[in-house]
Design a protein around this motif. Structure first.
Motif, PDB file in Angstrom:
ATOM      1  N   VAL A  93       0.471   0.352   5.302  1.00 41.72           N
ATOM      2  CA  VAL A  93       0.523   1.563   5.299  1.00 41.72           C
ATOM      3  C   VAL A  93       1.929   2.019   5.246  1.00 41.72           C
ATOM      4  O   VAL A  93       2.280   3.200   4.420  1.00 41.72           O
ATOM      5  N   GLU A  94       2.894   1.500   5.973  1.00 41.27           N
ATOM      6  CA  GLU A  94       4.262   2.044   6.140  1.00 41.27           C
ATOM      7  C   GLU A  94       4.862   1.967   4.517  1.00 41.27           C
ATOM      8  O   GLU A  94       5.482   2.696   4.190  1.00 41.27           O
ATOM      9  N   GLN A  95       4.509   0.892   3.877  1.00 38.00           N
ATOM     10  CA  GLN A  95       4.909   0.787   2.394  1.00 38.00           C
ATOM     11  C   GLN A  95       4.327   1.893   1.549  1.00 38.00           C
ATOM     12  O   GLN A  95       5.078   2.542   0.939  1.00 38.00           O
ATOM     13  N   ALA A  96       3.092   2.465   1.820  1.00 35.77           N
ATOM     14  CA  ALA A  96       2.598   3.452   1.192  1.00 35.77           C
ATOM     15  C   ALA A  96       3.298   4.883   1.285  1.00 35.77           C
ATOM     16  O   ALA A  96       3.576   5.646   0.588  1.00 35.77           O
ATOM     17  N   VAL A  97       3.786   5.023   2.539  1.00 36.40           N
ATOM     18  CA  VAL A  97       4.442   6.057   3.342  1.00 36.40           C
ATOM     19  C   VAL A  97       5.812   6.093   2.669  1.00 36.40           C
ATOM     20  O   VAL A  97       6.272   7.005   2.024  1.00 36.40           O
ATOM     21  N   SER A  98       6.297   4.651   2.447  1.00 42.03           N
ATOM     22  CA  SER A  98       7.794   5.045   2.060  1.00 42.03           C
ATOM     23  C   SER A  98       7.781   5.231   0.645  1.00 42.03           C
ATOM     24  O   SER A  98       8.797   5.690   0.150  1.00 42.03           O
ATOM     25  N   GLU A  99       6.747   4.998  -0.124  1.00 41.26           N
ATOM     26  CA  GLU A  99       6.579   5.111  -1.661  1.00 41.26           C
ATOM     27  C   GLU A  99       6.061   6.952  -1.766  1.00 41.26           C
ATOM     28  O   GLU A  99       5.932   7.083  -3.020  1.00 41.26           O
TER      29      GLU A  99
ATOM     30  N   ASP B  66      -3.579 -12.447   1.082  1.00 37.37           N
ATOM     31  CA  ASP B  66      -2.815 -12.093  -0.023  1.00 37.37           C
ATOM     32  C   ASP B  66      -1.746 -11.324   0.744  1.00 37.37           C
ATOM     33  O   ASP B  66      -0.541 -11.526   0.391  1.00 37.37           O
ATOM     34  N   GLN B  67      -1.990 -10.524   1.753  1.00 35.40           N
ATOM     35  CA  GLN B  67      -0.823  -9.698   2.413  1.00 35.40           C
ATOM     36  C   GLN B  67      -0.329 -10.291   3.756  1.00 35.40           C
ATOM     37  O   GLN B  67       0.819  -9.868   4.265  1.00 35.40           O
ATOM     38  N   GLY B  68      -0.354 -11.848   3.734  1.00 31.23           N
ATOM     39  CA  GLY B  68       0.132 -12.809   4.662  1.00 31.23           C
ATOM     40  C   GLY B  68      -0.477 -12.703   5.973  1.00 31.23           C
ATOM     41  O   GLY B  68       0.025 -13.206   7.073  1.00 31.23           O
ATOM     42  N   PHE B  69      -2.092 -12.500   5.933  1.00 27.47           N
ATOM     43  CA  PHE B  69      -2.514 -12.555   7.411  1.00 27.47           C
ATOM     44  C   PHE B  69      -2.360 -14.040   7.669  1.00 27.47           C
ATOM     45  O   PHE B  69      -2.689 -14.878   6.920  1.00 27.47           O
ATOM     46  N   ASP B  70      -2.107 -14.224   8.913  1.00 31.72           N
ATOM     47  CA  ASP B  70      -1.629 -15.465   9.507  1.00 31.72           C
ATOM     48  C   ASP B  70      -3.340 -16.158  10.212  1.00 31.72           C
ATOM     49  O   ASP B  70      -3.245 -16.343  11.375  1.00 31.72           O
TER      50      ASP B  70
ATOM     51  N   ALA C 134      -4.264  -8.390  16.686  1.00 33.68           N
ATOM     52  CA  ALA C 134      -2.769  -7.872  16.362  1.00 33.68           C
ATOM     53  C   ALA C 134      -2.390  -8.485  14.850  1.00 33.68           C
ATOM     54  O   ALA C 134      -1.874  -7.610  14.208  1.00 33.68           O
ATOM     55  N   SER C 135      -2.875  -9.571  14.646  1.00 31.79           N
ATOM     56  CA  SER C 135      -2.600  -9.982  13.354  1.00 31.79           C
ATOM     57  C   SER C 135      -3.121  -9.104  12.055  1.00 31.79           C
ATOM     58  O   SER C 135      -2.690  -8.961  11.187  1.00 31.79           O
ATOM     59  N   VAL C 136      -4.337  -8.380  12.393  1.00 28.89           N
ATOM     60  CA  VAL C 136      -4.906  -7.626  11.223  1.00 28.89           C
ATOM     61  C   VAL C 136      -4.227  -6.415  11.368  1.00 28.89           C
ATOM     62  O   VAL C 136      -3.737  -5.778  10.307  1.00 28.89           O
ATOM     63  N   ARG C 137      -3.816  -6.038  12.574  1.00 29.35           N
ATOM     64  CA  ARG C 137      -3.076  -4.725  12.590  1.00 29.35           C
ATOM     65  C   ARG C 137      -1.414  -4.791  11.995  1.00 29.35           C
ATOM     66  O   ARG C 137      -1.211  -3.748  11.195  1.00 29.35           O
ATOM     67  N   LYS C 138      -0.924  -5.958  12.091  1.00 30.04           N
ATOM     68  CA  LYS C 138       0.149  -6.154  11.672  1.00 30.04           C
ATOM     69  C   LYS C 138       0.406  -6.051   9.846  1.00 30.04           C
ATOM     70  O   LYS C 138       0.720  -5.302   9.341  1.00 30.04           O
ATOM     71  N   VAL C 139      -0.840  -6.859   9.332  1.00 29.07           N
ATOM     72  CA  VAL C 139      -0.993  -6.495   7.958  1.00 29.07           C
ATOM     73  C   VAL C 139      -1.193  -4.763   7.365  1.00 29.07           C
ATOM     74  O   VAL C 139      -0.685  -4.641   6.482  1.00 29.07           O
ATOM     75  N   LEU C 140      -2.258  -4.485   7.975  1.00 24.66           N
ATOM     76  CA  LEU C 140      -2.507  -3.146   7.817  1.00 24.66           C
ATOM     77  C   LEU C 140      -1.415  -2.128   7.880  1.00 24.66           C
ATOM     78  O   LEU C 140      -1.208  -1.229   7.006  1.00 24.66           O
ATOM     79  N   VAL C 141      -0.871  -2.248   9.203  1.00 25.65           N
ATOM     80  CA  VAL C 141       0.271  -1.339   9.382  1.00 25.65           C
ATOM     81  C   VAL C 141       1.506  -1.181   8.323  1.00 25.65           C
ATOM     82  O   VAL C 141       1.885  -0.414   7.969  1.00 25.65           O
TER      83      VAL C 141
ATOM     84  N   ALA D 226     -15.621 -10.989   1.185  1.00 24.59           N
ATOM     85  CA  ALA D 226     -14.778 -11.856   0.692  1.00 24.59           C
ATOM     86  C   ALA D 226     -13.618 -11.379   0.129  1.00 24.59           C
ATOM     87  O   ALA D 226     -12.504 -11.806   0.476  1.00 24.59           O
ATOM     88  N   ASP D 227     -13.808 -10.216  -0.623  1.00 22.95           N
ATOM     89  CA  ASP D 227     -12.779  -9.448  -1.319  1.00 22.95           C
ATOM     90  C   ASP D 227     -11.693  -8.965  -0.362  1.00 22.95           C
ATOM     91  O   ASP D 227     -10.368  -9.042  -0.376  1.00 22.95           O
ATOM     92  N   THR D 228     -12.662  -8.269   0.792  1.00 23.37           N
ATOM     93  CA  THR D 228     -11.513  -7.760   1.826  1.00 23.37           C
ATOM     94  C   THR D 228     -10.770  -8.877   2.444  1.00 23.37           C
ATOM     95  O   THR D 228      -9.534  -8.758   2.649  1.00 23.37           O
ATOM     96  N   PHE D 229     -11.261  -9.925   2.788  1.00 23.53           N
ATOM     97  CA  PHE D 229     -10.398 -11.268   3.547  1.00 23.53           C
ATOM     98  C   PHE D 229      -9.570 -11.767   2.596  1.00 23.53           C
ATOM     99  O   PHE D 229      -8.544 -11.916   2.840  1.00 23.53           O
ATOM    100  N   ASP D 230      -9.980 -12.148   1.293  1.00 26.69           N
ATOM    101  CA  ASP D 230      -8.999 -12.406   0.530  1.00 26.69           C
ATOM    102  C   ASP D 230      -7.706 -11.617   0.306  1.00 26.69           C
ATOM    103  O   ASP D 230      -6.615 -12.126   0.219  1.00 26.69           O
ATOM    104  N   TRP D 231      -7.868 -10.352   0.327  1.00 23.64           N
ATOM    105  CA  TRP D 231      -6.860  -9.336   0.251  1.00 23.64           C
ATOM    106  C   TRP D 231      -5.996  -9.228   1.551  1.00 23.64           C
ATOM    107  O   TRP D 231      -4.573  -9.597   1.365  1.00 23.64           O
TER     108      TRP D 231
END
Ligand SMILES: Cc1cc2nc3c(=O)[nH]c(=O)nc-3n(C[C@H](O)[C@H](O)[C@H](O)COP(=O)(O)OP(=O)(O)OC[C@H]3O[C@@H](n4cnc5c(N)ncnc54)[C@H](O)[C@@H]3O)c2cc1C
Length: 482
Positions: A151-157, A109-113, A141-148, A101-106
């Protein structure tokens, strides 16, 4: 191969594989450390999320609460034990469902459609007792979009380094056999060494590797649906440092693909609609002996799949006659009756047509006496209303040629066998002792562990996300690198 280069940096965590589990592990680790390295052999991130449906299951989610659905991890576990008839690894399933549930709620929160129809109790697989099954509007692809994006955010930081086209080729160990990093080969063939306190194998399964599939599953690979980099590299890497495999007894397959060729890793012509809830069958199913093996209108997909598992080569033939072809609703998704007839006219492999049943049996490679007997029996059921198998939908006999047969093949898109891990996801040796420095998450631990000898909806992708998250959070003590 060019010279090996060795970085003098020591990473807090190296994640091998940027798919479902590895992206998740990298994201959560990068929240706690700026020394996280993610390697992937592909030139894009996402792994199996490029091809998967991305259906997830989680109990006790905010979405369920908003919809007034009462659920709990215990109820989820009970369902999985029932569906798998107790064949799963209960420790790992507990870890997965109590944290799902914590995974799914996260994700939400990240905008999973999430598809507005969700949660549901099940689609395509045996249903759960409660509505806890979800997917995005674009599938995997919906899951991939959120995760990628994360990841891109973490890379940019500057918290995460990603190296694509780096194929992990060797685990590095110290004199005591502890894993201390990895050697990876880049697209030019140059080898690079990276050292780390912890290394996570998240490089997926072996379902795109015909040799390994045949060796571990004991049957040929009859599908090209899995992600092409699912080559089983992590299995070889894990075994090279003492890891051990388990789960072959839980091989399980889907109810049947219509293959488009007799080449290794064949594609599909289409999908049979074998769900009586969507279309009641007019045809019968027989095995190579010509015997029916399941009531074709059996509501339970799990029962149908288990019946197929018992048949030689997990193979069956769908048998019907001209009048059924003309009258019945089409049974290949996306094909009308004319398009189905054209498949026979085109002489597609595994599509057979003949004027007599004897000739049909001969062409299709089915035992003639068995087929004739099955059809006599079925026609008796149609006439009397008493089918030997208890089938209820008996719309028409199979009696006037031309007759038709289509060979359908059961195949698995997930890897049953996995690297043995303990309940902390540490890769273990034969004697159950952990290999220090090495963890694993995702399909590499085996479908046999989280689904058992069954398909439990969402119990590949969700544990992959969850175990990745837990490793990302647990392998780096809080406060470090913040
Ligand atoms: C068609 C299909 C439909 C599915 N649908 C569902 C579903 O609806 N629900 C569900 O629960 N499960 C489903 N699954 C299964 C599920 O999606 C996978 O088990 C899961 O996504 C695997 O995640 P993973 O992180 O272990 O592996 P992957 O997502 O495959 O990631 C592994 C990554 O490792 C990389 N890699 C491989 N070897 C190396 C190497 N040597 N060095 C570096 N990188 C490497 C790969 O390029 C890849 O990016 C489906 C699978 C398929 C094939």
């Amino acid at each position: 191969m060019t010279d090996t280069t060795a970085s003098t940096d020591v990473w807090d965590l190296i994640v091998i594989g940027g798919g479902t589990a590895g992206l998740s592990a990298s994201i959560f680790a990068a929240q706690r450390s700026s020394k996280v390295l993610l390697l992937d052999t592909a030139d894009v991130l996402g792994g199996t999320l490029w091809v998967a449906n991305g259906q997830l299951s989680a109990a006790g989610t905010r979405l369920q609460k908003e919809r007034g659905i009462e659920d709990s991890p215990q109820a989820h576990l009970d369902d999985i034990m029932r569906l798998s008839r107790g064949t799963v690894n209960e420790d790992l399933v507990r870890l997965a469902v109590w944290n799902a549930a914590d995974t799914f709620d996260w994700l939400m929160d990240q905008g999973f459609d999430v598809d507005p129809a969700c949660p549901v109790d099940g689609v395509g697989h045996e249903p759960y007792s409660r509505a806890r099954y979800y997917w995005g509007q674009q599938g995997g692809a919906s899951v991939r979009k959120v995760l990628v994006a994360a990841v891109e955010q973490a890379v940019s930081e500057g918290r995460l380094e990603v190296r694509l086209q780096h194929r992990a080729s060797r685990l590095l160990t110290d004199d005591a056999g502890n894993v201390i990093g990895v050697e990876a080969t880049d697209a030019d063939g140059a080898a690079h060494r990276f050292h780390a306190t912890s290394t996570v194998l998240a490089c997926g399964g072996y379902t795109a590797n015909p040799e390994m599939y045949a060796e571990l599953n004991g049957r040929p690979l009859y599908t090209n649906l899995p992600y092409r980099h699912s080559q089983g590299d992590g299995y070889t890497l894990g075994q090279s440092v003492g890891g051990t495999l388990r789960g072959g007894e839980n091989f399980f397959c889907n109810f049947g693909f219509l293959l488009d060729s007799d080449q290794p890793k064949p594609g599909m012509v289409g999908r049979l609609n074998t769900y009586p809830q969507k279309r009641l069958p007019w045809e019968i199913y027989v095995n190579v002996h010509g015997h029916r093996f399941v009531r074709e209108d059996m509501e339970s997909v799990d029962a149908r799949e288990n019946a197929l598992l018992e048949q030689p080569d997990q193979r069956y033939w769908v048998i019907f006659d001209q009048s059924i072809l003309e009258q019945a609703p089409p049974f290949i998704a996306g094909f009308d009756s004319a398009a189905i007839a054209a498949l026979f006219a085109d002489n597609r492999p595994y599509f057979y047509k003949a004027d007599t049943l004897e000739e049909l049996a001969d062409r299709a490679g089915i035992a003639t006496e068995g087929l004739l007997s099955a059809i006599r029996g079925y026609n008796f059921g149609v006439a009397s209303g008493n089918d030997f198998f208890g089938r209820k939908h008996l719309p028409a006999p199979i009696e006037i040629g031309p007759f038709y047969a289509i060979r359908a093949q059961g195949a698995a898109v997930s890897s049953a066998v996995g690297l043995s891990v303990d309940k902390s996801l540490r890769v273990v040796r034969d004697d159950d002792q952990p290999i220090r420095g090495l963890w694993a998450a995702g399909e590499i631990i085996g479908a046999s562990q989280t689904m058992g000898r069954a398909v439990c909806g969402g119990m590949m992708a969700t544990p992959a996300l969850t175990f990745g998250r837990l490793l990302g959070q647990r392998l780096i003590p809080l406060g470090e690198g913040q």
